[in-house]
Write a protein that holds these residues in place. Structure first.
Motif: not given
Length: 219
Positions: A42-49, A159-162, A199-203
């Motif tokens: 859905d997008g890049d969230y790097s500007d929120e970090t 599934d429970d790992d970070h 999932d959903y391309g999370t990186k």
């Protein structure tokens, strides 16, 4: 990727155990300013970090190839992580993730002597890191309610790992050496997706800016 880790590990062992080439051993430490690239389909969230401060410390080894080129490697304890702030309609959430890694960089270094006792250098190459531990310090407030806490980072791909333990990427730096005292700056660009949830391309990819001082025990 497993082959790259094996190659870098074998190279590091060979560099430290070699007795046929003049080696120079040193120590280095200093300030880390770390951040992370975060994105999905859905997008890049790097500007929120935001960058967070930390440190690095370790042993380094310089293996000369000729008068100007050498291979520099070592074993470094590094802090990495990032800070995230979210707010919406009276609600706010802040999370500060701090992780500790053992990093092995293997870089090709060019050194030029300016005058007696003073040299400048630049280096570039890959690195591999292994996550040791980490914490997520968080705080929530909203609707007259607030809560805070600290959670341990769970490492793995379940599934429970970070986060995944393995990190790798490219590192580049430059600096000056005056009478064996090192002053330098370097930057790590993480290429590994360390997010356990993909999932959903999370990186999630580490980024670290370092300001270092050190000392070479030799010429």
């Amino acid at each position: 990727m497993k082959n790259l880790v094996k190659v870098l590990s074998v190279l590091l062992i060979c560099l430290f155990s070699s007795q046929t080439i003049a080696q120079v051993i040193g120590v280095r430490g200093g300030l880390n300013l770390s951040d992370a690239v975060m994105k999905d389909d859905d997008g890049d969230y790097s500007d929120e970090t935001k960058m967070i401060p930390g440190f690095h410390v370790g042993v380094i080894l310089d293996l000369p190839l000729n008068e100007i080129f050498s291979v520099e490697t070592g074993l470094m304890l590094d802090t990495k992580g990032t800070k995230m702030d979210e707010s919406d309609e009276g609600m706010s959430y802040e999370s500060k993730i701090i992780t500790y890694y053992l990093d092995i960089p293997v870089t090709l270094k060019l050194t030029q002597e300016l005058q007696s006792g003073m040299k400048i250098f630049g280096n570039v190459g890959p690195y591999v890191g292994y996550g040791l531990s980490g914490k997520d310090k968080w705080e929530y407030s909203g609707e007259g309610y607030s809560e805070s806490g600290t959670d341990d980072i769970e490492w793995g791909s379940g599934d429970d790992d970070h986060l995944k333990r393995l990190d790798f990427g490219l590192t580049a730096g430059a600096g000056v050496v005056v009478n064996n005292v090192i002053v330098g700056v370097s930057y790590d660009l993480g290429l590994a997706n360390i997010s356990s949830y993909t999932d959903y391309g999370t990186k999630i990819q580490n980024q670290v800016l370092r300001l270092s001082v050190g000392y070479w025990f030799g010429n």
